[in-house]
Design a protein around this motif. Structure first.
Motif, short mmCIF file in Angstrom:
data_model
loop_
_atom_site.label_atom_id
_atom_site.label_comp_id
_atom_site.label_asym_id
_atom_site.label_seq_id
_atom_site.Cartn_x
_atom_site.Cartn_y
_atom_site.Cartn_z
N LYS A 198 84.48 18.17 10.82
CA LYS A 198 84.90 19.15 11.83
C LYS A 198 85.34 18.46 13.12
N ILE A 199 84.60 17.45 13.54
CA ILE A 199 84.93 16.72 14.77
C ILE A 199 86.31 16.08 14.63
N PHE A 200 86.57 15.43 13.51
CA PHE A 200 87.85 14.75 13.36
C PHE A 200 89.00 15.73 13.21
N LEU A 201 88.76 16.83 12.54
CA LEU A 201 89.79 17.86 12.42
C LEU A 201 90.14 18.40 13.80
N TYR A 202 89.13 18.65 14.61
CA TYR A 202 89.35 19.13 15.98
C TYR A 202 90.12 18.08 16.80
N ASN A 203 89.67 16.83 16.74
CA ASN A 203 90.31 15.78 17.53
C ASN A 203 91.75 15.54 17.10
N ALA A 204 92.00 15.52 15.79
CA ALA A 204 93.36 15.32 15.30
C ALA A 204 94.25 16.48 15.73
N THR A 205 93.76 17.70 15.62
CA THR A 205 94.52 18.88 16.03
C THR A 205 94.89 18.77 17.50
N THR A 206 93.93 18.39 18.33
CA THR A 206 94.17 18.26 19.76
C THR A 206 95.25 17.21 20.04
N LEU A 207 95.18 16.08 19.36
CA LEU A 207 96.20 15.04 19.56
C LEU A 207 97.58 15.53 19.17
N PHE A 208 97.69 16.25 18.05
CA PHE A 208 98.99 16.76 17.62
C PHE A 208 99.54 17.82 18.57
N ILE A 209 98.66 18.61 19.17
CA ILE A 209 99.10 19.62 20.12
C ILE A 209 99.61 18.95 21.40
N LEU A 210 98.90 17.96 21.88
CA LEU A 210 99.20 17.37 23.19
C LEU A 210 100.26 16.27 23.16
N ILE A 211 100.39 15.56 22.06
CA ILE A 211 101.33 14.44 21.99
C ILE A 211 102.43 14.78 21.00
N ARG A 212 103.58 15.11 21.53
CA ARG A 212 104.67 15.69 20.75
C ARG A 212 105.18 14.82 19.60
N ASN A 213 105.25 13.51 19.79
CA ASN A 213 105.91 12.69 18.77
C ASN A 213 104.96 11.99 17.80
N VAL A 214 103.71 12.36 17.80
CA VAL A 214 102.76 11.78 16.85
C VAL A 214 102.90 12.48 15.51
N ASP A 215 103.04 11.69 14.44
CA ASP A 215 103.20 12.23 13.09
C ASP A 215 101.92 12.14 12.26
N GLU A 216 101.09 11.13 12.55
CA GLU A 216 99.84 10.98 11.80
C GLU A 216 98.75 10.40 12.69
N VAL A 217 97.50 10.73 12.33
CA VAL A 217 96.34 10.29 13.09
C VAL A 217 95.34 9.69 12.11
N THR A 218 94.76 8.55 12.49
CA THR A 218 93.74 7.90 11.68
C THR A 218 92.52 7.61 12.56
N PHE A 219 91.34 8.01 12.08
CA PHE A 219 90.09 7.67 12.75
C PHE A 219 89.29 6.79 11.81
N ASN A 220 88.74 5.71 12.33
CA ASN A 220 87.84 4.85 11.57
C ASN A 220 86.49 4.84 12.27
N VAL A 221 85.43 5.16 11.53
CA VAL A 221 84.08 5.14 12.08
C VAL A 221 83.31 4.03 11.39
N LYS A 222 82.89 3.05 12.16
CA LYS A 222 82.13 1.93 11.60
C LYS A 222 80.65 2.21 11.80
N THR A 223 79.91 2.22 10.71
CA THR A 223 78.46 2.40 10.75
C THR A 223 77.82 1.22 10.04
N LYS A 224 76.50 1.20 10.02
CA LYS A 224 75.79 0.14 9.29
C LYS A 224 76.14 0.17 7.80
N GLU A 225 76.46 1.36 7.29
CA GLU A 225 76.75 1.53 5.87
C GLU A 225 78.18 1.14 5.51
N GLY A 226 79.04 0.97 6.51
CA GLY A 226 80.44 0.65 6.23
C GLY A 226 81.36 1.47 7.10
N THR A 227 82.64 1.43 6.79
CA THR A 227 83.64 2.15 7.58
C THR A 227 84.07 3.41 6.84
#
Length: 116
Positions: free
Chosen positions: A39-68
């Motif tokens: 949900k957090i990433f869906l919200y953040n990606a949506t916000t970026l697409f709304i605010l930044i006109r020329n962005v076509d794709e968004v990638t989030f990487n979360v690094k934890t002890k278990e991996g990325t």
């Protein structure tokens, strides 16, 4: 607060598709849950697409002890999910907030996005 530490942001702007890459380091692995983070990433990606006109794709990487853990989506995928042109929402914050609230509080709708 303090659940994620920003590890950096980078842009891909030399050729299309233009993208934004955001790296996070999770300081609290108990906070990492698939449902919560999707949900957090869906919200953040949506916000970026709304605010930044020329962005076509968004990638989030979360690094934890278990991996990325990686979340990636495109403007097209989210516009199909919401049924609207996201750029239009930048002019109407109330509509934007209602749409996101309606879609992202529904676990089945969020699940349907990730199932695709």
């Amino acid at each position: 607060g303090g659940q994620y530490i920003n590890g950096g942001v980078s842009l891909s702007t030399k050729k299309k598709p233009y993208g934004i890459h955001v790296d996070y380091h999770s300081t609290n692995t108990k906070y990492w849950s698939k449902n919560n983070t999707e949900k957090i990433f869906l919200y953040n990606a949506t916000t970026l697409f709304i605010l930044i006109r020329n962005v076509d794709e968004v990638t989030f990487n979360v690094k934890t002890k278990e991996g990325t853990h990686t979340f990636q989506t495109t403007r097209k995928n989210l516009e199909e999910f919401y049924g609207v042109t996201l750029r239009e929402l930048s002019k109407d914050q109330t509509r934007w907030e209602k749409l996101i609230d309606h879609m992202l509080t529904d676990k089945d709708k969020v699940k349907s996005f990730y199932d695709k």
